[in-house]
Scaffold this active site. Structure first.
Site, mmCIF file in Angstrom:
data_model
loop_
_atom_site.group_PDB
_atom_site.id
_atom_site.type_symbol
_atom_site.label_atom_id
_atom_site.label_comp_id
_atom_site.label_asym_id
_atom_site.label_seq_id
_atom_site.Cartn_x
_atom_site.Cartn_y
_atom_site.Cartn_z
ATOM 1 N N GLN A 1 16.442 15.758 -3.383
ATOM 2 C CA GLN A 1 15.551 14.596 -3.327
ATOM 3 C C GLN A 1 14.080 14.997 -3.195
ATOM 4 O O GLN A 1 13.729 15.867 -2.397
ATOM 5 C CB GLN A 1 15.972 13.683 -2.162
ATOM 6 C CG GLN A 1 17.393 13.156 -2.336
ATOM 7 C CD GLN A 1 17.874 12.214 -1.251
ATOM 8 O OE1 GLN A 1 19.069 12.127 -1.024
ATOM 9 N NE2 GLN A 1 16.997 11.488 -0.604
ATOM 10 N N SER B 1 -4.235 -2.178 7.037
ATOM 11 C CA SER B 1 -4.594 -2.168 5.609
ATOM 12 C C SER B 1 -5.155 -3.496 5.109
ATOM 13 O O SER B 1 -5.487 -3.622 3.912
ATOM 14 C CB SER B 1 -3.365 -1.822 4.768
ATOM 15 O OG SER B 1 -2.861 -0.583 5.142
ATOM 16 N N THR C 1 0.828 -1.219 0.000
ATOM 17 C CA THR C 1 0.000 0.000 0.000
ATOM 18 C C THR C 1 0.860 1.267 0.000
ATOM 19 O O THR C 1 0.340 2.370 -0.040
ATOM 20 C CB THR C 1 -0.909 0.031 1.248
ATOM 21 O OG1 THR C 1 -0.080 -0.196 2.395
ATOM 22 C CG2 THR C 1 -1.994 -1.024 1.185
ATOM 23 N N GLY C 2 2.177 1.115 0.072
ATOM 24 C CA GLY C 2 3.077 2.270 0.089
ATOM 25 C C GLY C 2 3.389 2.754 -1.321
ATOM 26 O O GLY C 2 2.997 2.116 -2.311
ATOM 27 N N ARG D 1 16.346 17.928 0.655
ATOM 28 C CA ARG D 1 14.953 17.592 0.271
ATOM 29 C C ARG D 1 14.349 18.818 -0.403
ATOM 30 O O ARG D 1 14.454 19.932 0.131
ATOM 31 C CB ARG D 1 14.163 17.232 1.541
ATOM 32 C CG ARG D 1 12.806 16.658 1.276
ATOM 33 C CD ARG D 1 12.820 15.244 0.756
ATOM 34 N NE ARG D 1 13.410 14.301 1.678
ATOM 35 C CZ ARG D 1 13.695 13.033 1.368
ATOM 36 N NH1 ARG D 1 13.447 12.555 0.163
ATOM 37 N NH2 ARG D 1 14.249 12.224 2.263
ATOM 38 N N CYS E 1 17.832 4.776 -3.154
ATOM 39 C CA CYS E 1 17.482 5.403 -4.439
ATOM 40 C C CYS E 1 18.580 6.342 -4.967
ATOM 41 O O CYS E 1 18.929 6.301 -6.154
ATOM 42 C CB CYS E 1 16.161 6.162 -4.320
ATOM 43 S SG CYS E 1 15.979 7.035 -2.758
ATOM 44 N N LYS F 1 24.563 6.605 3.525
ATOM 45 C CA LYS F 1 24.223 5.503 2.604
ATOM 46 C C LYS F 1 24.964 5.681 1.282
ATOM 47 O O LYS F 1 25.479 4.718 0.705
ATOM 48 C CB LYS F 1 22.715 5.483 2.331
ATOM 49 C CG LYS F 1 21.880 4.962 3.495
ATOM 50 C CD LYS F 1 20.400 5.151 3.197
ATOM 51 C CE LYS F 1 19.561 4.982 4.447
ATOM 52 N NZ LYS F 1 18.161 5.367 4.226
ATOM 53 N N ARG G 1 21.352 -3.941 3.834
ATOM 54 C CA ARG G 1 22.292 -3.501 2.791
ATOM 55 C C ARG G 1 23.761 -3.661 3.151
ATOM 56 O O ARG G 1 24.573 -4.004 2.302
ATOM 57 C CB ARG G 1 22.026 -2.032 2.439
ATOM 58 C CG ARG G 1 20.725 -1.813 1.707
ATOM 59 C CD ARG G 1 20.557 -0.345 1.391
ATOM 60 N NE ARG G 1 19.227 -0.083 0.875
ATOM 61 C CZ ARG G 1 18.554 1.042 1.101
ATOM 62 N NH1 ARG G 1 19.119 2.003 1.821
ATOM 63 N NH2 ARG G 1 17.361 1.213 0.597
ATOM 64 N N HIS H 1 14.496 12.265 -8.133
ATOM 65 C CA HIS H 1 15.638 12.857 -7.427
ATOM 66 C C HIS H 1 16.639 13.390 -8.458
ATOM 67 O O HIS H 1 16.855 12.760 -9.512
ATOM 68 C CB HIS H 1 16.379 11.797 -6.601
ATOM 69 C CG HIS H 1 15.618 11.282 -5.417
ATOM 70 N ND1 HIS H 1 14.402 11.781 -5.011
ATOM 71 C CD2 HIS H 1 15.943 10.289 -4.539
ATOM 72 C CE1 HIS H 1 14.010 11.123 -3.920
ATOM 73 N NE2 HIS H 1 14.920 10.212 -3.624
ATOM 74 N N GLY I 1 10.380 10.349 -1.883
ATOM 75 C CA GLY I 1 11.445 9.574 -1.242
ATOM 76 C C GLY I 1 11.171 9.332 0.234
ATOM 77 O O GLY I 1 11.761 8.444 0.842
#
Ligand SMILES: NC(=O)c1ccc[n+]([C@@H]2O[C@H](COP(=O)([O-])OP(=O)(O)OC[C@H]3O[C@@H](n4cnc5c(N)ncnc54)[C@H](OP(=O)(O)O)[C@@H]3O)[C@@H](O)[C@H]2O)c1
Length: 331
Positions: free
Chosen positions: A153, A38, A9-10, A227, A126, A205, A97, A234, A157
């Site tokens: 970004q 949800s 649902t995202g 942002r 991303c 990251k 990661r 982005h 995001g």
């Protein structure tokens, strides 16, 4: 092939379902999972709808592939359970990661590290994905000594809540906040959470994931993540110090050779990558390619991609497609 999308649902999960449909992914059954609140929500897929179920129910179906985009906490909890049941998990969160045994993959760059035994595979951040799509071919040919990257970004995001805050501000409505300040008509030098050293998690990251994917601990990287009030896509200003001298024709040739990367560089005609033109495209776009004479072998690039596509959903689906094509999906 039974596929489950966890976090369906995202904004990333919905895009994953859309990309699976567009790519005509070879699936026999698709399951949608989200949080408890949800369950029962209907998500469109092809001419039909998929009903959101719980992770426990999806686990019982023993899916072949699970595409996770439900955040790090849900991933830490559920990815090992799916992996233990024989499902190959491709995870979009930051949970796995940097685990040494977990491959961090952009198929065009390091798909060749994937093995049948990998049950959890991490999708990079991303901003890392789109930067590496443009700089990996240059690293291969000339070697990269140092990277200075500044990101611009979009609010998507930050997931549903980032878009909601921007739209509420534009419509003069009250609502929950994804950011500590207004985002409309503003730029926040703040993406992710601040760490002890003054950098943010998004900036860290870019440093750590780049070194892992390029398998080069010596690359020097300095990142600033901002942002901006853009809904999707982005942008990145990337300054590289290469190890070897380079010629513009060679650079353009290398960038043009890279699958999934499109050179958009005709400044005289106002042609350069922009979020508005990159949106809903699976490719990454590079332009404003120019020499930086302030350092030896310096080059500047401007790179834009749809963060929900190549930055997240598309890359995850491409990992699954790579596994299928190379016959690497676990038995
Ligand atoms: N947005 C991007 O550009 C981007 C890019 C790369 C990676 N990512 C990563 O992808 C993940 C999802 O991001 P997003 O932007 O799509 O966020 P989002 O729009 O807020 O969606 C989050 C999704 O996770 C689900 N979820 C939350 N807790 C859960 C739980 N305990 N069990 C099952 N599902 C749960 C939510 O379900 P409900 O709707 O029921 O709450 C929703 O479907 C994050 O890890 C993010 O860092 C995002």
């Amino acid at each position: 092939m039974k596929v489950v999308v966890v976090g369906a649902t995202g904004v990333v999960g919905r895009k994953m379902i859309q990309v699976l449909e567009e790519h005509n992914f070879p699936l026999t059954r698709i399951y949608a999972v989200a949080s408890e609140k949800s369950v029962g929500t209907k998500i469109p897929f092809k001419q039909s709808e998929i009903e959101v179920i719980t992770p426990e129910e999806a686990l019982l179906a023993k899916p072949d592939v699970a595409l996770f985009s439900a955040g790090a906490t849900a991933s830490k909890r559920w990815a090992p359970k799916f992996a233990g049941a024989g499902t190959t998990v491709i995870d979009n969160s930051s949970a796995w990661r940097m685990e040494p045994q977990v491959p961090l993959v952009i198929p065009e760059i390091n798909g060749n590290i994937l093995k049948t035994s990998h049950r959890i595979i991490a999708n990079p951040n991303c901003s890392t994905i789109q930067m590496l799509m443009a700089i990996a071919p240059l690293h291969q040919k000339f070697g990269i000594k140092r990277i200075v990257v500044s990101t611009y970004q979009s609010v998507s995001g930050s997931g549903k809540k980032g878009i909601e805050q921007l739209m509420n501000e534009r419509n003069h409505k009250k609502g929950p906040k994804a950011y500590p300040h207004s985002i409309d008509l503003n730029v926040l030098p703040h993406a992710g959470d601040f760490t002890e050293n003054g950098y943010t998690t998004e900036e860290e990251k870019l440093v750590n994931e780049t070194r892992k994917i390029l398998n080069d601990k010596d690359i020097l990287i300095s990142a600033t993540a901002a942002r901006v009030p853009v809904t999707g896509g982005h942008s990145e200003s990337i300054n590289l110090e290469l190890k070897k001298p380079w010629a513009m024709e060679e650079v353009i040739f290398m960038l043009n050779q890279m699958p999934g990367l499109v050179v958009q560089d005709d400044p005289k005609n106002n042609v350069y990558p922009m979020p508005i033109t990159a949106q809903e495209k699976d490719d990454v776009f590079v332009g404003r390619i120019r020499r930086d004479s302030s350092v030896k072998n310096g080059i500047n690039l401007w790179v834009v991609a749809d963060n929900l596509r190549k930055g997240a959903a598309t890359n995850a689906v491409q990992i699954a497609e790579y596994l299928i094509n190379q016959k690497l999906l676990g038995q």
